[in-house]
Write a protein that holds these residues in place. Structure first.
Motif, PDB file in Angstrom:
ATOM      1  N   THR A  97      23.872  -5.134 -51.862  1.00  0.00           N
ATOM      2  CA  THR A  97      24.463  -5.745 -50.997  1.00  0.00           C
ATOM      3  C   THR A  97      25.785  -4.938 -50.091  1.00  0.00           C
ATOM      4  OG1 THR A  97      23.922  -7.688 -51.710  1.00  0.00           O
ATOM      5  CG2 THR A  97      24.882  -8.195 -50.102  1.00  0.00           C
ATOM      6  N   PHE A  98      25.808  -4.828 -48.868  1.00  0.00           N
ATOM      7  CA  PHE A  98      27.147  -4.361 -48.287  1.00  0.00           C
ATOM      8  C   PHE A  98      28.092  -5.612 -48.607  1.00  0.00           C
ATOM      9  CE2 PHE A  98      29.789  -3.097 -45.217  1.00  0.00           C
ATOM     10  CZ  PHE A  98      30.441  -1.933 -45.240  1.00  0.00           C
ATOM     11  N   VAL A 143      24.987   0.823 -44.593  1.00  0.00           N
ATOM     12  CA  VAL A 143      24.988  -0.371 -44.973  1.00  0.00           C
ATOM     13  C   VAL A 143      23.538  -0.622 -45.721  1.00  0.00           C
ATOM     14  CG1 VAL A 143      24.227  -3.330 -44.215  1.00  0.00           C
ATOM     15  CG2 VAL A 143      25.909  -1.457 -43.145  1.00  0.00           C
ATOM     16  N   GLU A 144      22.753  -1.102 -46.601  1.00  0.00           N
ATOM     17  CA  GLU A 144      21.768  -1.079 -47.559  1.00  0.00           C
ATOM     18  C   GLU A 144      22.114  -2.758 -48.446  1.00  0.00           C
ATOM     19  OE1 GLU A 144      22.004   2.651 -50.705  1.00  0.00           O
ATOM     20  OE2 GLU A 144      24.236   2.532 -49.782  1.00  0.00           O
ATOM     21  N   GLY A 145      20.776  -3.472 -47.653  1.00  0.00           N
ATOM     22  CA  GLY A 145      21.354  -4.947 -47.800  1.00  0.00           C
ATOM     23  C   GLY A 145      22.014  -6.077 -46.423  1.00  0.00           C
ATOM     24  N   ALA A 163      22.169   2.219 -41.800  1.00  0.00           N
ATOM     25  CA  ALA A 163      21.856   0.633 -42.012  1.00  0.00           C
ATOM     26  C   ALA A 163      20.590   1.439 -42.628  1.00  0.00           C
ATOM     27  CB  ALA A 163      21.588  -0.363 -41.446  1.00  0.00           C
ATOM     28  N   SER A 167      17.721  -4.194 -43.736  1.00  0.00           N
ATOM     29  CA  SER A 167      19.058  -4.555 -44.036  1.00  0.00           C
ATOM     30  C   SER A 167      19.351  -5.655 -42.859  1.00  0.00           C
ATOM     31  CB  SER A 167      20.232  -3.643 -43.439  1.00  0.00           C
ATOM     32  OG  SER A 167      20.481  -2.151 -44.512  1.00  0.00           O
ATOM     33  N   ARG A 168      20.143  -6.620 -43.829  1.00  0.00           N
ATOM     34  CA  ARG A 168      20.256  -8.287 -42.840  1.00  0.00           C
ATOM     35  C   ARG A 168      21.797  -8.269 -42.090  1.00  0.00           C
ATOM     36  NH1 ARG A 168      18.902 -12.519 -46.253  1.00  0.00           N
ATOM     37  NH2 ARG A 168      19.267 -10.500 -47.664  1.00  0.00           N
ATOM     38  N   ASP A 207      18.191  -8.028 -37.651  1.00  0.00           N
ATOM     39  CA  ASP A 207      17.965  -6.578 -38.461  1.00  0.00           C
ATOM     40  C   ASP A 207      18.510  -5.485 -38.532  1.00  0.00           C
ATOM     41  OD1 ASP A 207      16.632  -6.070 -36.568  1.00  0.00           O
ATOM     42  OD2 ASP A 207      14.372  -6.119 -36.677  1.00  0.00           O
ATOM     43  N   ALA A 208      18.478  -4.486 -38.637  1.00  0.00           N
ATOM     44  CA  ALA A 208      19.137  -3.254 -38.748  1.00  0.00           C
ATOM     45  C   ALA A 208      18.743  -2.819 -36.984  1.00  0.00           C
ATOM     46  CB  ALA A 208      18.728  -2.198 -39.323  1.00  0.00           C
TER      47      ALA A 208
END
Ligand SMILES: CC(C)(COP(=O)([O-])OP(=O)([O-])OC[C@H]1O[C@@H](n2cnc3c(N)ncnc32)[C@H](O)[C@@H]1OP(=O)([O-])[O-])[C@@H](O)C(=O)NCCC(=O)NCCSC(=O)C[C@@](C)(O)CC(=O)[O-]
Length: 298
Positions: A97-98, A143-145, A163, A167-168, A207-208
């Protein structure tokens, strides 16, 4: 936003010998590693080529930030204000999660405080974001998550953001009866006032791809490409003059939004004049004319 082309990837290439030469030059953060306190909540790693990694490390709470995490981040960011040889600062989140933004338990506890206590407390977050914004090096959110609320605010406060697919993002504050106040200046700078109104008032998760379309991030990375992206970018940055990078960042900060009048023309002419006679300016131009790689003082 499209993935980098092969030509763009190749443009970042430097030879192993060049990398070794650059790596041989140690920077001050290595000799005196950054923060000793708050190691748990925020991890700091640095490399010899002027790259720093700051990881928000509270995975059990999805890297939500409470007062202690904010203090740790603030300290980490401030340490970098005087680190002239740092070219890139990557901000990441631990555990997939970021960041879930402000710690909602902390927000709930604050309900019993006076308005003035709440304001003082919120200033801690505002100062942390400003300390991030004022880092002279290029700051990059990876950003990962999920990046929610204030987590997405940290993304906006960086100079650049990428991201991973899947990722959201959400500015979910109004769903919680809150408002994205301290993060607003950075989000508005990133996406513009109209898009910020849409994102803040709908509070929808996006979303990304949509984050890239909105201007909150610069690039969507395929799964598994984070390390390659980081190494490509850091390699390319070693070719840039570190002093000029800091000056260019200050230039954008000082010039953005100014009226184009004679005062501004004088100011920008003064800055390029200073750069032309600087050691870096002389070396960079001479290197181009000599058809060789520039050598930057570290
Ligand atoms: C992040 C996902 C998508 C992960 O979604 P998930 O992977 O399904 O994980 P989860 O929801 O099961 O969460 C795991 C644990 O993290 C906790 N957790 C999770 N988030 C928080 C949080 N913020 N504060 C405190 N705890 C949090 C959550 O309560 C849970 O704790 P457990 O039950 O295991 O003990 C989901 O948890 C989520 O949507 N969280 C809420 C995100 C949110 O709405 N953030 C906005 C916060 S308000 C804010 O940031 C205000 C600010 C800063 O903008 C104001 C200003 O600008 O001035």
């Amino acid at each position: 936003m499209t993935d980098p082309t092969e030509a763009e990837i190749n443009a970042f290439d430097i030879t192993d010998a060049e990398a070794a030469q650059i790596n041989a030059i140690a920077h001050p953060l290595l000799a005196d590693p950054a923060p000793d306190a708050n190691d748990d909540l925020v991890q700091i790693d640095s490399t010899v080529d002027g790259t720093v990694f700051i990881t928000i490390n509270r995975p059990a709470k999805k890297n939500a930030f409470d007062a202690a995490t904010i203090a740790a981040l603030h300290e980490a960011f401030e340490t970098l204000h005087g680190a002239d040889n740092v070219r890139a600062v990557f901000i990441r989140g631990a555990g997939g999660t970021f960041s879930a933004g402000a710690d909602l338990q902390w927000m709930a506890d604050a309900a019993g405080w006076t308005e003035s206590d709440n304001r003082d407390d919120a200033m801690g977050l505002a100062r942390m974001l400003k300390a991030l914004h004022d880092i002279p090096a290029l700051t990059i959110a990876v950003v990962e998550g999920a990046a929610m609320g204030g987590g997405a605010g940290i993304v906006a406060a960086c100079d650049m953001a990428v991201a991973v697919e899947g990722s959201r993002f959400a500015f979910s504050e109004v769903k919680l009866g809150l408002i994205p106040a301290t993060i607003a200046p950075y989000v508005i700078e990133a996406v513009g006032a109209r898009k910020a109104r849409q994102l803040f008032l709908t509070a929808n998760t996006f979303d990304a791809d949509y984050a890239a379309h909105a201007g909150l991030i610069d690039m969507v990375l395929p799964e598994g490409m984070v390390d390659e992206f980081i190494s490509m970018l850091t390699d390319s940055l070693t070719l840039n003059a570190p002093g000029a990078m800091g000056e260019a960042k200050r230039l954008v900060r000082d010039v953005a939004g100014q009226k184009i009048d004679s005062g501004l023309l004088e100011e920008t002419a003064k800055r390029i004049a200073r750069a032309r006679v600087s050691e870096e300016g002389q070396e960079g131009v001479r290197a181009f004319l000599d058809k060789r790689k520039p050598r930057w003082a570290e």
